[in-house]
Write an enzyme that holds these catalytic residues in place. Structure first.
Site, PDB file in Angstrom:
ATOM      1  N   ASN A  19      -2.975   4.546   6.215  1.00 22.14           N
ATOM      2  CA  ASN A  19      -4.086   4.807   5.299  1.00 22.14           C
ATOM      3  C   ASN A  19      -5.383   4.596   6.083  1.00 22.14           C
ATOM      4  O   ASN A  19      -5.766   3.467   6.348  1.00 22.14           O
ATOM      5  CB  ASN A  19      -3.972   3.834   4.114  1.00 22.14           C
ATOM      6  CG  ASN A  19      -5.178   3.868   3.201  1.00 22.14           C
ATOM      7  OD1 ASN A  19      -6.008   4.764   3.295  1.00 22.14           O
ATOM      8  ND2 ASN A  19      -5.279   2.892   2.313  1.00 22.14           N
ATOM      9  N   LYS A  21      -8.330   5.119   5.122  1.00 19.94           N
ATOM     10  CA  LYS A  21      -9.464   4.776   4.259  1.00 19.94           C
ATOM     11  C   LYS A  21     -10.670   5.664   4.623  1.00 19.94           C
ATOM     12  O   LYS A  21     -10.467   6.805   5.041  1.00 19.94           O
ATOM     13  CB  LYS A  21      -9.765   3.281   4.347  1.00 19.94           C
ATOM     14  CG  LYS A  21      -8.486   2.438   4.152  1.00 19.94           C
ATOM     15  CD  LYS A  21      -8.731   1.001   3.930  1.00 19.94           C
ATOM     16  CE  LYS A  21      -7.392   0.287   3.741  1.00 19.94           C
ATOM     17  NZ  LYS A  21      -7.545  -1.086   3.329  1.00 19.94           N
ATOM     18  N   HIS A 104      -4.682   2.673  -5.196  1.00 19.56           N
ATOM     19  CA  HIS A 104      -4.980   1.657  -4.185  1.00 19.56           C
ATOM     20  C   HIS A 104      -5.944   0.625  -4.778  1.00 19.56           C
ATOM     21  O   HIS A 104      -6.816   0.966  -5.574  1.00 19.56           O
ATOM     22  CB  HIS A 104      -5.591   2.318  -2.946  1.00 19.56           C
ATOM     23  CG  HIS A 104      -5.689   1.372  -1.796  1.00 19.56           C
ATOM     24  ND1 HIS A 104      -6.686   0.442  -1.692  1.00 19.56           N
ATOM     25  CD2 HIS A 104      -4.873   1.173  -0.724  1.00 19.56           C
ATOM     26  CE1 HIS A 104      -6.494  -0.279  -0.593  1.00 19.56           C
ATOM     27  NE2 HIS A 104      -5.400   0.150   0.010  1.00 19.56           N
ATOM     28  N   GLU A 106      -8.477  -0.710  -3.667  1.00 14.85           N
ATOM     29  CA  GLU A 106      -9.903  -0.414  -3.465  1.00 14.85           C
ATOM     30  C   GLU A 106     -10.401   0.596  -4.497  1.00 14.85           C
ATOM     31  O   GLU A 106     -11.573   0.576  -4.884  1.00 14.85           O
ATOM     32  CB  GLU A 106     -10.136   0.062  -2.017  1.00 14.85           C
ATOM     33  CG  GLU A 106     -10.027  -1.118  -1.048  1.00 14.85           C
ATOM     34  CD  GLU A 106      -9.520  -0.771   0.333  1.00 14.85           C
ATOM     35  OE1 GLU A 106      -9.532   0.403   0.720  1.00 14.85           O
ATOM     36  OE2 GLU A 106      -9.086  -1.716   1.034  1.00 14.85           O
ATOM     37  N   GLU A 174       1.112  -4.231  -2.432  1.00 18.80           N
ATOM     38  CA  GLU A 174       0.030  -4.678  -1.567  1.00 18.80           C
ATOM     39  C   GLU A 174      -0.719  -5.823  -2.241  1.00 18.80           C
ATOM     40  O   GLU A 174      -1.612  -5.582  -3.080  1.00 18.80           O
ATOM     41  CB  GLU A 174      -0.962  -3.534  -1.308  1.00 18.80           C
ATOM     42  CG  GLU A 174      -0.355  -2.325  -0.650  1.00 18.80           C
ATOM     43  CD  GLU A 174      -1.417  -1.505   0.095  1.00 18.80           C
ATOM     44  OE1 GLU A 174      -1.289  -1.382   1.311  1.00 18.80           O
ATOM     45  OE2 GLU A 174      -2.365  -1.030  -0.545  1.00 18.80           O
ATOM     46  N   GLY A 180      -6.595  -6.180   4.713  1.00 11.46           N
ATOM     47  CA  GLY A 180      -7.728  -6.268   5.633  1.00 11.46           C
ATOM     48  C   GLY A 180      -8.131  -7.684   5.998  1.00 11.46           C
ATOM     49  O   GLY A 180      -9.193  -7.904   6.572  1.00 11.46           O
ATOM     50  N   SER A 219      -2.325  -6.050   5.838  1.00  9.90           N
ATOM     51  CA  SER A 219      -2.353  -6.695   7.164  1.00  9.90           C
ATOM     52  C   SER A 219      -1.059  -6.535   7.957  1.00  9.90           C
ATOM     53  O   SER A 219      -0.696  -7.427   8.729  1.00  9.90           O
ATOM     54  CB  SER A 219      -2.738  -8.173   7.040  1.00  9.90           C
ATOM     55  OG  SER A 219      -4.074  -8.286   6.593  1.00  9.90           O
TER      56      SER A 219
HETATM   57  P1  PGA Z   1      -4.656  -3.211   5.925  1.00 10.75           P
HETATM   58  O1  PGA Z   1      -4.764  -2.248   4.664  1.00 10.75           O
HETATM   59  O2  PGA Z   1      -3.415  -2.853   6.667  1.00 10.75           O
HETATM   60  O3  PGA Z   1      -5.912  -2.939   6.719  1.00 10.75           O
HETATM   61  O4  PGA Z   1      -4.600  -4.614   5.407  1.00 10.75           O
HETATM   62  C1  PGA Z   1      -3.603  -1.865   3.954  1.00 10.75           C
HETATM   63  C2  PGA Z   1      -4.011  -0.972   2.808  1.00 10.75           C
HETATM   64  O5  PGA Z   1      -5.061  -1.206   2.210  1.00 10.75           O
HETATM   65  O6  PGA Z   1      -3.294  -0.008   2.480  1.00 10.75           O
END
Ligand code: PGA
Length: 258
Positions: A19, A21, A104, A106, A174, A180, A219
């Site tokens: 992803n 983003k 997601h 976000e 998640e 992140g 992460s």
């Molecule tokens: P990350 O994000 O691997 O940077 O923690 C995962 C995600 O948001 O899908």
């Protein structure tokens, strides 16, 4: 993991999705080319998908020529209309995507997306012929209060449409506090939650609930991928930051149990 013998007719390959983003310009196609070079000759046991920003879906799809999957990061519930700034599942499909992420954290956090909206987006993805990765996961306060399973239960019940029994679907667990941050749940906590999600899916969808991949996200990096992917019921990973560099993403793909 692979071929657990629980298939409902769908493939149970590990699914590793990157992803990106809101990252990536045309120059990032160099990473895609490096990824393709690194994947040459890999065993077929892993399905690799890259989810670039919508502006790059067509370019990435043209570059990969079906060798790996391409996905969107979101889609609108409607196929077209007066929805300025939005992108429909049909548009993603037309640009060459075969998957899209929906729900997601976000999107839920910064765009106020509700479980009901996420459910309608998942249905839109199927309508357009896309597979869908539906994201769920608790925030830190909910985990500290011991409510993580209750939160996940509510999200599964309300964000996952009934069609998941038959349409191409993966659930990405998640934990929001792991996204992140460089922090992850313990392997035992990941295994416990994935077992729980499997139980909920089977209770709702019967045998078909065994065929829905459950990805872990938050992460995942080249160092921890191997142990996370080895956990029972972890059917793949949704990778954010570590998917931006081909070398890191390739290490994660290579960590998948053969
Ligand atoms: P990350 O994000 O691997 O940077 O923690 C995962 C995600 O948001 O899908």
């Amino acid at each position: 993991m692979i071929g657990r013998g629980l298939s409902n007719g769908k493939e149970m390959r590990l699914l590793i999705a990157g992803n990106w983003k809101m990252n990536g310009l045309a120059a990032s196609l160099e990473e895609v080319r490096a990824l393709l070079r690194g994947l040459e000759g890999r065993p077929a046991g892993v399905e690799v998908v890259v989810c670039p920003p919508a502006t790059l879906v067509a370019k990435v799809a043209a570059e990969v020529q079906g060798k790996i999957g391409v996905g969107g990061q979101d889609c609108h519930p409607k196929p077209s209309g007066a929805y300025t700034g939005d992108v429909s599942a049909e548009m993603l499909r037309d640009a060459g995507a075969s998957w899209t992420i929906v729900g997601h954290s976000e999107r839920r956090q910064y765009h106020g997306e509700t479980d009901d909206l996420v459910r309608s987006k998942a249905e839109a993805a199927w309508r357009a012929g896309l597979g869908v990765i539906i994201c769920i996961g608790e925030i830190e306060a909910e985990r500290l209060a011991g409510k993580e399973e209750a939160v996940v239960d509510r999200q599964l019940a309300n964000s996952v449409p009934d069609g998941a029994a038959t349409a191409k679907t993966a659930i990405a667990y998640e934990p929001v506090w792991a996204i992140g941050t460089g922090r992850t749940p313990t392997n035992d906590d990941i295994a416990k939650m994935h077992r729980h999600i499997r139980k909920v899916l089977v209770a709702r969808f019967g045998k078909a609930g065994q065929g829905i991949e459950i990805l872990y996200g938050g992460s995942v990096n080249p160092k921890n991928a191997k142990e996370i992917l080895a956990q029972p019921e972890v059917g793949g990973a949704l990778v954010g930051g570590a998917s931006l560099k081909a070398a890191d993403f390739l290490t994660i793909v290579a960590a998948a149990p053969a």
